[in-house]
Design an enzyme around this catalytic site. Structure first.
Site, PDB file in Angstrom:
ATOM      1  N   HIS A  96    -113.510  44.036 -96.777  1.00 38.06           N
ATOM      2  CA  HIS A  96    -112.306  43.424 -96.197  1.00 38.06           C
ATOM      3  C   HIS A  96    -112.268  41.950 -96.599  1.00 38.06           C
ATOM      4  CE1 HIS A  96    -109.416  41.812 -93.357  1.00 38.06           C
ATOM      5  NE2 HIS A  96    -108.944  43.051 -93.256  1.00 38.06           N
ATOM      6  N   GLU A 165    -104.944  45.429-100.073  1.00 32.78           N
ATOM      7  CA  GLU A 165    -104.423  44.464 -99.106  1.00 32.78           C
ATOM      8  C   GLU A 165    -104.303  43.083 -99.752  1.00 32.78           C
ATOM      9  OE1 GLU A 165    -105.416  45.665 -94.813  1.00 32.78           O
ATOM     10  OE2 GLU A 165    -107.237  44.791 -95.621  1.00 32.78           O
TER      11      GLU A 165
HETATM   12  P1  PGA Z   1    -102.523  43.080 -90.450  1.00 35.37           P
HETATM   13  O1  PGA Z   1    -104.052  43.271 -90.924  1.00 35.37           O
HETATM   14  O2  PGA Z   1    -101.907  44.444 -90.336  1.00 35.37           O
HETATM   15  O3  PGA Z   1    -102.627  42.382 -89.124  1.00 35.37           O
HETATM   16  O4  PGA Z   1    -101.844  42.241 -91.494  1.00 35.37           O
HETATM   17  C1  PGA Z   1    -104.406  44.187 -91.911  1.00 35.37           C
HETATM   18  C2  PGA Z   1    -105.886  44.147 -92.163  1.00 35.37           C
HETATM   19  O5  PGA Z   1    -106.492  43.065 -92.106  1.00 35.37           O
HETATM   20  O6  PGA Z   1    -106.514  45.182 -92.413  1.00 35.37           O
END
Ligand code: PGA
Length: 247
Positions: A96, A165
């Site tokens: 992450h 992401e």
């Molecule tokens: P968010 O976070 O949906 O609050 O943008 C996503 C994540 O960090 O996995």
């Protein structure tokens, strides 16, 4: 199969299980139930009780991270894949951006991935470019590097899920443009297919997903699901994402 994964981050105490009870009861009655998996990653402190409670139910439990060693070691406060699996988690996030920013390197991530798979944890491997890399048109290079430095053909593709992401999208309310996101998702799958002999693991999108913008994301059929942060802390918001995805 589609995936709706809720990442709680630093949120949750034992009674927060009520949020998951509501999500579980929605899912167990949902006519689309067989089309998707729901996975929640609470903090370490809650994994054991939650995993027991939802055993054989509609929610699987995962951890948000793991240490880069197999079983036991002398690293203070570290929690290994073996320890996480032993309390009932079935999945773990690896890579992450919060942890990459804190210092996770490709070598560390490769060890986390390898030891997680070895201990029968399925890995949700997170990748994504930051704002500066995007601005400098480095997105594809960054993603390719993040993937190829950690995954190789020996990793069991059936136990890997990729979560794309963009760092600039996490928790900001900003989301990628549809055409660009489709191209990026296709590119990620192309890189993965080169590693895994034409087979790509599922590729999810994460970053400010909510019940409204999910209607746009669902039009990109290459996206196999979502990693949801903020909106996973509310049963209503999380359920709305699933409902609107299938509407
Ligand atoms: P968010 O976070 O949906 O609050 O943008 C996503 C994540 O960090 O996995």
């Amino acid at each position: 199969m589609r995936y709706f994964i809720g990442n709680w981050k630093m949120f949750g105490v034992p009674k927060s299980i009520n949020i998951l009870n509501k999500i579980n009861s929605f899912c167990s009655k949902d006519k689309n139930r067989k089309k998707y998996s729901v996975i929640i990653t609470p903090p370490y402190t809650l994994i054991e009780t939650y995993a027991k409670h939802f055993k054989n139910k509609s929610i699987a439990i995962g951890s948000q991270n793991c240490y880069q060693k197999d079983q036991f070691s002398s690293d203070t406060a570290a929690v290994s894949p073996y320890m996480i699996r032993s309390v009932g988690a079935k999945y773990t996030l690896v890579g992450h951006s919060d942890n990459r920013i804190e210092g996770d390197t490709n070598i560390m991530l490769k060890n986390k991935l390898t030891f997680s798979l070895k201990n029968n944890l399925k890995v949700i491997f997170c990748i994504g470019e930051n704002k500066k890399e995007k601005k400098n048109k480095k997105t594809f290079n960054v993603l390719k590097n993040q993937i190829t430095k950690v995954l190789d053909k020996k990793s069991n593709v059936n136990n890997i899920i990729i979560a794309y992401e963009p760092v600039w999208s996490i928790g900001t309310g900003k989301i990628p443009n549809k055409i660009e996101l489709k191209k990026t998702t296709i590119y990620i799958k192309k890189v993965l297919k080169r590693i895994f002999k034409k087979k790509s693991p599922p590729v999810l999108y994460g970053g400010s997903v909510d019940g409204t913008n999910v209607k746009m994301f669902k039009e990109i059929r290459e996206i196999d699901g979502f990693l949801i942060g903020g909106a996973s802390k509310s049963s209503k918001k999380f359920i709305d994402i699933i409902k609107n995805y299938y509407r």
